[in-house]
Design an enzyme around this catalytic site. Structure first.
Site, PDB file in Angstrom:
ATOM      1  N   HIS A 160      12.454   0.848 -14.629  1.00 30.02           N
ATOM      2  CA  HIS A 160      12.299   2.283 -14.872  1.00 30.02           C
ATOM      3  C   HIS A 160      13.269   2.807 -15.923  1.00 30.02           C
ATOM      4  O   HIS A 160      13.047   3.869 -16.490  1.00 30.02           O
ATOM      5  CB  HIS A 160      12.466   3.068 -13.561  1.00 30.02           C
ATOM      6  CG  HIS A 160      13.871   3.104 -13.030  1.00 30.02           C
ATOM      7  ND1 HIS A 160      14.435   2.059 -12.320  1.00 30.02           N
ATOM      8  CD2 HIS A 160      14.836   4.063 -13.099  1.00 30.02           C
ATOM      9  CE1 HIS A 160      15.673   2.379 -11.976  1.00 30.02           C
ATOM     10  NE2 HIS A 160      15.942   3.582 -12.434  1.00 30.02           N
ATOM     11  N   HIS A 194      26.875   9.671 -12.920  1.00 26.99           N
ATOM     12  CA  HIS A 194      26.332   9.407 -11.583  1.00 26.99           C
ATOM     13  C   HIS A 194      26.993   8.142 -11.059  1.00 26.99           C
ATOM     14  O   HIS A 194      27.469   7.307 -11.825  1.00 26.99           O
ATOM     15  CB  HIS A 194      24.808   9.308 -11.573  1.00 26.99           C
ATOM     16  CG  HIS A 194      24.189   8.250 -12.416  1.00 26.99           C
ATOM     17  ND1 HIS A 194      24.478   8.051 -13.751  1.00 26.99           N
ATOM     18  CD2 HIS A 194      23.255   7.311 -12.112  1.00 26.99           C
ATOM     19  CE1 HIS A 194      23.755   7.066 -14.230  1.00 26.99           C
ATOM     20  NE2 HIS A 194      23.007   6.586 -13.255  1.00 26.99           N
TER      21      HIS A 194
END
Length: 313
Positions: free
Chosen positions: A115, A179
């Protein structure tokens, strides 16, 4: 010959976990702006710089960078699975032109992409797209990582190579901003973890189960039932400021460990953005056409969507 750029965050949580408020609607609105930008530019080929999450590129061979002359999608998080519409001739030409400039970049005739490459392409072109593209793997998770300066130099070399193609080339960057997900490391890990990092080949059922647990964890954070290391909006804006300015050599001295300390375990995904903006910079100063950023606290991640064109376009 002409260049344009679109740089997009990706996230397993996209479409799976509601970020709350109007954020998701705003992100989709910005994605629409970038799609319109890409349609207006009408690229002959798209070159996407993106990471992998130990799904396709493993420690069986972990290059710092690799150009895919043929590629398949692994199909994680609902992205495309199987053979992809890679412009193989252009990929091989870009590889030869880049390596001739002294950049040690690998070539793959079966690059597996997850992804980290597929989600932004599907944002831009839709699921099942047939737009010709060239994937460029940029290692962001497999330590040890190259010094940051090498990312800029690789991007510049590939940008110069792209300008020799006599094509309209869209440069796409994929990667999260700050993140901090759990990321396995080979060195020092138990043997089962090391084996997974060398030869991960799950069944569809195993992959779906693993992804389901990850989504459940993100949903728990969004619901306040679990905690997560906070994103770092100040660090995100520091990096975005450099990308906007075009002063990309500013990143040369950034320490890899500091990058993680400030931006989180997966912050090095921004290497793809640095490479793509460096490629664009070879066409001269550029202007940001789309420039959006959200500190999505329910996802525990900064999310950015940008587009840029050389000033002389």
């Amino acid at each position: 010959m002409s260049l344009a750029l679109a740089a997009l965050s990706h996230a397993p949580s996209f479409g799976n976990v509601d970020p709350g408020g109007t954020i998701f609607a705003e992100i989709n609105e910005a994605l629409g702006e970038v799609r319109s930008f890409v349609e207006d530019f009408a690229p002959d080929v798209t070159v996407i710089f993106g990471p992998d999450h130990f799904n396709g590129v493993l420690y069986s061979m972990m290059p710092p960078f690799a150009i895919g002359a043929q590629a398949v999608g692994v199909g994680d998080y609902g992205t495309g699975e199987g053979p992809l519409p890679v412009d193989s001739e252009t990929a091989r030409e870009l590889h030869a032109l880049t390596i001739a400039q002294g950049i040690d970049i690998a070539r793959s005739e079966r690059l597996e992409v997850d992804h980290g490459v597929m989600q932004p392409l599907e944002f831009l072109f839709g699921p099942g797209f047939d737009n010709p593209f060239v994937p460029v793997f940029v290692n962001a998770l497999g330590k040890p990582l190259t010094p940051m300066a090498r990312i800029r130099l690789m991007g510049e070399a590939l940008g110069r190579a792209a300008q020799q193609l006599d094509k309209r080339v869209l440069l796409v960057a994929s990667g999260g901003l700050s993140h901090n997900p759990p990321i396995p490391e080979y060195d020092g890990s138990p043997e089962p973890v090391q084996q997974r990092l060398v030869s991960y080949a799950p069944s569809r059922e195993d992959r779906a189960a693993r992804e389901g647990k990850i989504i459940e964890g993100i949903q728990a954070i969004a619901d306040g039932r679990a905690s997560s290391a906070p994103l770092n909006e100040e660090w995100d804006q520091k990096l975005m400021k450099v990308l906007r300015s075009g002063s990309l050599s500013d990143v040369d001295g950034w320490d890899n460990d500091e990058f993680i300390a400030e931006g989180g375990s997966a912050a090095h995904e921004m290497r793809s953005w640095i490479a793509a903006f460096s490629a664009l910079s070879t066409a001269g100063a550029y202007n940001m056409v789309v420039d959006r950023y959200w500190p999505v606290r329910t996802w525990g991640a900064g999310f950015g969507i940008t587009a840029a064109l050389p000033q002389n376009s």
